[in-house]
Write an enzyme that holds these catalytic residues in place. Structure first.
Site, PDB file in Angstrom:
ATOM      1  N   GLY A 278      28.934  -5.344  -4.236  1.00 24.65           N
ATOM      2  CA  GLY A 278      27.885  -5.776  -3.316  1.00 24.65           C
ATOM      3  C   GLY A 278      26.865  -6.688  -3.952  1.00 24.65           C
ATOM      4  O   GLY A 278      25.935  -7.132  -3.289  1.00 24.65           O
ATOM      5  N   PHE A 355      20.210   7.394  -1.278  1.00 23.89           N
ATOM      6  CA  PHE A 355      20.709   6.368  -2.192  1.00 23.89           C
ATOM      7  C   PHE A 355      20.228   5.018  -1.685  1.00 23.89           C
ATOM      8  O   PHE A 355      20.712   4.496  -0.681  1.00 23.89           O
ATOM      9  CB  PHE A 355      22.242   6.425  -2.233  1.00 23.89           C
ATOM     10  CG  PHE A 355      22.872   5.483  -3.237  1.00 23.89           C
ATOM     11  CD1 PHE A 355      23.441   5.967  -4.402  1.00 23.89           C
ATOM     12  CD2 PHE A 355      22.911   4.113  -3.009  1.00 23.89           C
ATOM     13  CE1 PHE A 355      24.038   5.112  -5.307  1.00 23.89           C
ATOM     14  CE2 PHE A 355      23.488   3.246  -3.907  1.00 23.89           C
ATOM     15  CZ  PHE A 355      24.053   3.746  -5.071  1.00 23.89           C
ATOM     16  N   GLU A 821      -7.347 -15.052  -0.543  1.00 26.91           N
ATOM     17  CA  GLU A 821      -8.681 -15.607  -0.331  1.00 26.91           C
ATOM     18  C   GLU A 821      -9.042 -16.575  -1.449  1.00 26.91           C
ATOM     19  O   GLU A 821      -9.340 -17.735  -1.197  1.00 26.91           O
ATOM     20  CB  GLU A 821      -9.707 -14.478  -0.239  1.00 26.91           C
ATOM     21  CG  GLU A 821     -11.102 -14.962   0.134  1.00 26.91           C
ATOM     22  CD  GLU A 821     -12.075 -13.822   0.383  1.00 26.91           C
ATOM     23  OE1 GLU A 821     -13.283 -14.093   0.489  1.00 26.91           O
ATOM     24  OE2 GLU A 821     -11.632 -12.665   0.466  1.00 26.91           O
ATOM     25  N   ARG A 899     -20.510  -4.639  -2.966  1.00 28.26           N
ATOM     26  CA  ARG A 899     -20.098  -3.905  -1.765  1.00 28.26           C
ATOM     27  C   ARG A 899     -19.898  -2.421  -2.087  1.00 28.26           C
ATOM     28  O   ARG A 899     -20.307  -1.549  -1.327  1.00 28.26           O
ATOM     29  CB  ARG A 899     -18.827  -4.520  -1.193  1.00 28.26           C
ATOM     30  CG  ARG A 899     -18.138  -3.687  -0.126  1.00 28.26           C
ATOM     31  CD  ARG A 899     -18.994  -3.465   1.106  1.00 28.26           C
ATOM     32  NE  ARG A 899     -18.874  -4.542   2.054  1.00 28.26           N
ATOM     33  CZ  ARG A 899     -19.155  -4.444   3.348  1.00 28.26           C
ATOM     34  NH1 ARG A 899     -19.579  -3.287   3.841  1.00 28.26           N
ATOM     35  NH2 ARG A 899     -19.066  -5.470   4.149  1.00 28.26           N
ATOM     36  N   GLU A1280     -11.125  -4.057   8.199  1.00 24.00           N
ATOM     37  CA  GLU A1280     -11.317  -3.286   6.976  1.00 24.00           C
ATOM     38  C   GLU A1280     -11.784  -1.847   7.174  1.00 24.00           C
ATOM     39  O   GLU A1280     -11.363  -0.952   6.428  1.00 24.00           O
ATOM     40  CB  GLU A1280     -12.324  -4.019   6.079  1.00 24.00           C
ATOM     41  CG  GLU A1280     -11.833  -5.356   5.591  1.00 24.00           C
ATOM     42  CD  GLU A1280     -12.932  -6.149   4.901  1.00 24.00           C
ATOM     43  OE1 GLU A1280     -12.884  -6.260   3.673  1.00 24.00           O
ATOM     44  OE2 GLU A1280     -13.844  -6.626   5.611  1.00 24.00           O
TER      45      GLU A1280
END
Length: 1349
Positions: A278, A355, A821, A899, A1280
């Site tokens: 795979g 798995f 940002e 903040r 937020e």
């Protein structure tokens, strides 16, 4: 003698179908993935999210026809790992093959209409996983639907609306449900319990076609799902005869043999040939480890290596069977064997369920898992424990030759070494014996996240007992406990002949396991104490499981043994969403309505365009960054000669090529460089950029650049920075009252320390940009950024241009969360210099590992706190020193610290406060803004010390919180009056809605049942001030054009990144102009349409841009008033005004009034208003492993009058899940040398679909007023504020541990590290198993990885 291979019978043409169209490619490049191909032909709906099969953004469907069974198989696979060359004879269906936004497939329609797409980057992959399920089972159960998404991630929605949409296709178990209650009294199958036909709002008489609105679905008529209308499998492919293939690419050969003899001939000719199944391991090795394998031999079409046979002795499988087919064979075998033979099948199925994920299981071969010999393999411990055998052929044999048979117990001999000779051998068959009577086997696996995660430890244990319960045989297989899958041989030898159930035998066995599985603090893989604990905990679970199955009567103090022997079970999720409080007293017709996201349907169909989806520009080149590999060093030399000689490379650029200013800063300090000059300060700084014809060539060449360093001392953690006195030269202090005098009056004083880890943004779309030099010194930038204005200004300075020469455009982001940002500039800056110098367009989309290495994270924090109470346990004073890890530069860290300092009061009145903030400078990439911007860290510290103090004063923490809540009109420590303070009222409303007291009592009762299973609850409040902290950022502009056909083009300064901003702004415009939302269109955000925009951040974008739009609409309405008075239609108004030469274009502008805070004087209004809310969470914790599940979460918010309630509910759920991830599963880890360990979804675990609360309820504060709120329609910011409420899960876990620790003799308070991963939870239990696993550090020894807090 060298063997030669006759290639005359091998074709070089690849033949397959793509969305129903026949495709033939001559000699395709073996290094091309299916994802790269489909995107190159314009099918860009399939996305690249991680390139390692861990996020599902690249999911496509691959269908094939099995001639032997005459069955068509439909498999969802990862396009990022699937080689293009592997799809010969198959039908590939991408998201574009399902439908278009004008005619969507029912899956696409329901996801869009159920608000299941926010940023939309993950949506096509999610839709394709559901599509694969429905193609195989058109009427799935809800359990199957939830399971089907184990390979998909979403960072925006919180998953609930996606699951609601998907479950509209499910058939509920009608016989077991009545009014949302199962026969056992538990809520089941996702039913919300609100009634409807036959007791369920989904309506059992039409289970797959919900027609009308309910708590789960909006008022829409869904398109009926008809499986007969799906794309058919091409009949021509049914007749296709597989032929051997050979392709020669730029670097690699590819063979697709069709017989085992051909395989052996190829291996004899090319001893170094690498077998491919795979590509799930090789694809990662080549992409991230840059390993080169040549040739590759694809084995999935070899009939001799497939197939399953079952006898009375066991199961024999073709080694190259897929993991999914092994899983299917095991499920079918259970019905054909005797009951005593079933345990081994169940053990394998338990392992296979977890798995990797569906996509990987569909692709990966069992042989690949075995031969790779990964020490973390899930299956290999089971092969050992079950006494399986492996059959091996050599390249000097034929397919009919007798195979060499090797027992699994002798197969694994070293790190990624087995009994297979890699130059000659191939694994052909695997035999798994069935269990005998009185024989038991079980598999175990512990991970950070239950689904799709690599094992921290996995194990399989098999025992056979005699009639008198003595051990006849026992075998242990352990993964992740050594460099290869190992056995506990001494423990097995000790237990042989011992009596099962003897307490002394168990204790001695646990001691012997420690001897069998030695570890050190620095052991690779990390978590050594936890891994030692798990190895023993697994055996304890197995020990008591066997005792139950043998019906042995053993005296014990564990309580209910079922809760000890079983793992935590998760039911399907459900929930309710009520918008009642958010729309009360609303008098608007369009605003306050749940208008669907304007681009949701295009996102669901894959037609929404993101930056890297834009068509290639003529003459375009690809840029690859040359990044530093040292944490701190002088750059001695940079040698680009080999790289520049690489074919296809067009140039290299660094600091010497900057036409303007190389210096920049993400915040107020200009302390960074676009390109390194002579010193690197962290791993991941940009030294230079290679530009080349293709991405592959550019990245190859970037690795060829040789950089010589002289290493310098480096700092990683907050503690190291404090010790070295290493700080950003900006410190803050905020004082209210006389703190020292207040402490002198306190009856009780408490001190402590709280640490909060960082968090990776993990937006699904990595940073991407296209920079085009347009001539005449004009530069146009298309970027995935939240700050187009900052990009414009910074790039103009970098290139020595004026801002009017640079234009930045942003169509949409595939997630941002603050990570785009400021930190988008380094990559865009490098591209801009290259584009300016070459005069050619340059494109780059960072790989996931690159993005995570260079872009920074949420700042880790540490708070040293001192809190004083009076004799009535009321808060009197708080003194706290806060430290954050800035990384190597300031960026926005000083503002983040501000903040956090502002938020440190939480919702409590401390009366006297002194808070000091220090930003530590270290040598990790610069940390940056993240949703919440310091508020979550500050609030978590506060709630942690509130919890610890409550435990020490022996007062219930909820009572302690409530008695210290702010009261209306009181002043915060930054001297802002609390107006419209509804937190206490909303808190009590939620308490009643969630039936909190009754459930709290039920938790108490449950916790008496078992020593090893505990539940916990928490009730967390929050307030969040909304405004940019810098005054000039609180402004916005808008531009509205009315065309004379009545259509409206709306431009504003806000970037759409999944938060529904464009939708809300269209609603505002439509409301103000009184026109339908369908008449309004938004295009990209562009600095040449709306100038001087503020970054889309701080939860303020709707407030600012909405008012700017209103300002523009007011002027337009004034101009159009005479025409409205005539009673004309909107189209007639626009048409007549145009002919009357009325200006139909208006610029709107807004600046937030009455704000402006002065840090020096602690005066002025800081915030425009507060968003507030509360959350209650209940968890169940498996104390043996540290696994937890969230039983229920109830969240209630005050969002004023919502502009769009359903959009806001989505924001609440998504933010909550990010906050939950921040405090539980998401753990950034660093190597001691400064390299980031957690570089992708394989190592860094955001919450998945099955991490969400099993019951998830969202509501709003009711019957509250907002007289002081002067925003657009009195709405409030939502992006937020809810994030911190996700920590209610963390505090609920902590509550569960409190019960456990008390039972284990630990009565005092305790500190639970953040995030509370399974490791941290298990090691905090305080039981003898965990405590006996502690390790002492050797002199100078450091952990293998560490946190930066």
């Amino acid at each position: 003698m060298k063997v030669t291979l006759d290639l005359s019978g091998f074709s070089n043409k690849l033949h397959f179908y793509l969305n129903g169209t026949e495709i033939t490619i001559e000699n395709p490049d073996p290094d091309t993935t299916l994802l790269q191909y489909v995107r190159s032909v314009g099918l860009t709906g399939t996305k690249l999210g991680c390139a390692e099969g861990g996020c599902g953004a690249c999911t496509v469907l691959v269908s094939s026809y099995d001639k032997a069974t005459q069955h068509i198989r439909h498999l969802n696979v990862n396009g990022c790992l699937t080689p293009l060359c592997s799809v010969d004879g198959k039908h590939v269906i991408t998201i574009e093959g399902l439908g278009t936004y004008k005619n969507p497939h029912p899956i696409q329609e329901r996801i869009a209409l159920c608000f299941g797409s926010q940023c939309g980057f993950c949506t096509p992959g999610i839709a394709m996983s559901l599509y694969a399920l429905l193609r195989n089972k058109p009427t799935p159960t809800e359990e199957e639907i939830e399971d089907s998404f184990d390979g998909n991630l979403c960072r925006c929605t919180g998953y609930r609306p996606i699951l609601d949409a998907a479950k509209s296709f499910a058939v509920p178990k009608t016989s077991q449900i009545k009014n949302g209650t199962a026969s056992n009294g538990a809520s089941s199958n996702g039913c919300c319990g609100n009634g409807g036909p036959n007791g369920c709002c989904k309506g059992f008489d039409r289970p797959t076609i919900p027609q009308e609105s309910s708590t789960c679905f909006p008022s829409v008529l869904f398109k009926k799902y008809d499986p007969s209308q799906e794309l058919i499998f091409p009949p021509r492919l049914m007749k296709k005869v597989a032929e051997p293939l050979h392709f020669q690419g730029r670097k690699t050969q590819w063979f697709r043999p069709t017989t085992l003899d051909q395989v052996l001939q190829i291996k004899a000719t090319y001893p170094t040939a690498k077998f491919v199944g795979g590509n799930t391991r090789i694809g990662i090795d080549t992409k991230f480890k840059h390993m080169e394998y040549n040739p590759l031999v694809y084995l999935h079409d070899i009939a001799e290596l497939q197939g399953v046979s079952i006898t009375s002795e066991g199961i024999t499988i073709g080694a190259n069977i897929s993991v999914a087919n092994l899983q299917k064979a095991m499920e079918e075998a259970i019905d054909t064997v005797n009951e005593h033979q079933v345990p081994v099948l169940r053990a394998f199925l338990a392992s296979l369920k977890h798995f990797a994920n569906h996509q990987i299981r569909n692709s990966a071969s069992v042989a690949g898992s075995v031969a790779t010999a990964s020490p973390t393999s899930d299956l290999n411990p089971l092969f050992i424990a079950s006494n399986s055998t492996f059959s091996i052929l050599s390249s000097n044999q034929t397919a009919g030759s007798p195979a060499r048979v090797v027992p699994a117990t002798e197969f694994f001999v070293g790190y990624r070494k087995t009994a297979i000779n890699p130059e000659t051998d191939i694994l052909t068959k695997i035999h798994i014996p069935l269990t005998q009577p009185s024989e038991y086997i079980r598999a175990f696996k512990q991970t950070k996240r239950r689904d799709d995660d690599v094992a921290i430890v996995n194990a399989a244990i098999r025992v056979r007992l005699s009639q008198d319960n003595k051990v006849d045989e026992i075998v242990f297989g352990y993964g992740s406990m050594a460099a290869f899958t190992c056995q506990a041989k001494r423990t097995s030898e000790y237990l042989k002949g011992k009596t099962w159930g003897d307490k002394d035998v168990l204790e001695k066995a646990l001691e012997t396991l420690d001897e069998d599985l030695p570890m050190q603090i620095s052991t690779p893989g990390g978590m050594p104490e936890y891994r030692r604990t798990l190895s023993k905990s697994f055996f304890v679970r197995f020990w008591w499981d066997v005792i139950q199955r043998q019906s042995m009567d053993i005296t014990h103090n564990h309580g209910d043994l079922r809760l000890l022997s079983e793992e935590v079970h998760r039911h399907t999720s459900f929930g309710t969403q009520s918008d009642k409080g958010a729309t009360q007293n609303s008098e608007t017709g369009i605003v306050s309505k749940s208008v669907n996201m304007v681009s949701a349907m295009k996102q669901s169909t894959g037609e929404a365009i993101y930056t890297d989806d834009m068509p290639r520009i003529h003459n375009e080149l690809y840029g690859a960054l040359v990044l530093s590999t040292r944490a701190h060093a002088k750059v001695v030399s940079v040698d680009t000669s080999v790289a520049l000689a690489h074919p296809g490379v067009r140039g290299y650029f660094d600091h010497r090529d900057v036409p303007g200013t190389n210096t920049w800063g993400g915040g107020i300090l200009l302390d960074e460089f676009i390109f390194v000059i002579d010193t690197v300060y962290c791993v991941g700084q940009t030294i230079g950029i290679i530009v080349a014809d293709t991405q592959a060539i550019a990245q190859e060449a970037a690795r060829m650049v040789k950089v010589e360093y002289h290493d310098l001392p480096s700092l990683l953690t907050i503690d190291e920075a404090i010790a070295a006195d290493s700080y950003i030269p900006i410190t803050k202090k905020l004082v209210k009252g006389d703190v020292d005098a207040a402490f002198a009056t306190c009856a009780k004083i408490f001190e402590g320390e709280t640490r909060v880890g960082g968090q990776e943004h993990f937006y699904l779309e990595t940073q991407s940009a296209i920079v085009n030099y347009n001539g005449e010194d004009e530069v146009e930038i298309h970027a995935s950024t939240q700050s187009p204005n900052e990009i414009q200004l910074s790039i103009s300075k970098l290139l020595g241009l004026r801002a009017h020469k640079v234009t930045c455009k942003v169509k949409r982001l595939g997630g941002g969360f603050g990570g785009k940002e400021s930190r988008t500039l380094p990559m865009i800056g490098a591209l801009s210099v290259a584009a300016f110098r070459t005069k050619r367009p340059i494109r780059c989309m960072l790989d996931r590992n690159e993005d995570m290495v260079i872009s920074g994270q949420r700042n880790p924090f540490m708070g040293k706190w001192k809190v004083g109470l009076d004799e009535n346990n009321m808060l009197v004073a708080l003194d706290i020193q806060m430290y954050l890890n800035s990384g190597w530069s300031a960026d926005l860290s000083p503002a983040v610290m501000e903040r956090a300092m502002i938020q440190i009061d939480g919702v409590y009145n401390f009366h006297n406060v002194r808070v000091s903030g220090y930003c530590c400078r270290t040598n990790i990439p610069s940390n940056t803004s993240f949703r919440g911007f310091g508020a979550p860290q500050g609030n978590i510290i506060t709630e942690d010390f509130m919890t610890q103090i409550a435990e020490q004063i022996n007062v219930p923490v909820d009572k302690f919180r409530v008695m210290n809540f702010y009261k209306p009109g009181e002043m915060t420590h930054y001297n802002q009056e609390l107006l419209d303070w509804h937190l206490p009222k909303g808190y009590m409303q939620l308490k009643e809605k969630a039936n909190y007291e009754t459930r709290l009592a039920a938790v108490e009762e449950f916790n008496k049942l078992s020593k090893w299973r505990k539940r916990g609850m928490s009730f967390i409040p929050t307030k969040f001030g909304v405004t940019f902290p810098i005054l000039h950022l609180n402004q916005a502009g808008a531009l509205i054009h009315i065309y004379h056909d009545g259509s409206v083009l709306l431009s504003h300064g806000g970037v759409e990144m999944g938060q529904g901003l464009h939708t809300k702004m269209i609603q505002v415009c439509a409301e103000e102009l009184q026109i339908p939302v369908e008449s309004i269109h938004t295009v990209d955000v562009s600095t040449d349409r709306v100038a001087n925009t503020t970054s889309t951040a701080a939860s303020a974008s709707s407030d600012l841009n909405g008012m700017a739009i209103k300002n523009a609409c007011d002027e337009l309405n004034e101009r159009l008033a005479p025409y409205r008075a005539k009673g004309l239609s909107w189209t007639e108004i626009a048409h007549q005004a145009y002919f009357d030469r009325v200006n139909l274009s208006v610029n709107g502008f807004y600046k937030a009034p009455n704000i402006g805070y002065d840090w020096k004087t602690n005066s002025g209004q800081l915030f425009f208003y507060f968003t507030m809310g509360a959350a209650i969470s209940e968890v169940e914790v498996d104390l043996l492993t540290g696994t937890h599940t969230v039983l229920r979460s109830d969240v209630s918010m005050d969002l004023g009058r919502s502009i769009n309630p359903r959009v806001d509910i989505g924001q609440i759920e998504g933010a909550f899940m990010q906050g939950m991830g921040m405090t539980t599963t998401e753990e950034p880890l660093w190597f001691p040398d400064g390299r980031l360990f957690t570089q992708g979804p394989g190592a860094y675990k955001i919450p998945g679909f099955k991490c969400i609360p099993q019951e998830f309820n969202i509501s709003f504060f009711e019957d509250v007023t907002h007289d002081s709120v002067k925003t657009i329609y009195k709405s409030k910011g939502v992006g937020e504020p809810p994030l911190f409420l996700g920590s209610s899960v963390y505090f609920a876990i902590r509550d569960a541990l409190r019960y456990a620790r008390k039972e284990n003799g630990h009565d005092g308070t305790f500190s639970l590290p953040i995030p509370a991963t399974a490791e941290k939870i298990r090691m905090a239990v305080g039981d003898t198993i965990a405590e006996s696993s502690r390790l002492a550090s050797k002199s100078g020894e450091r952990p293998w990885v560490l946190q930066s807090c």
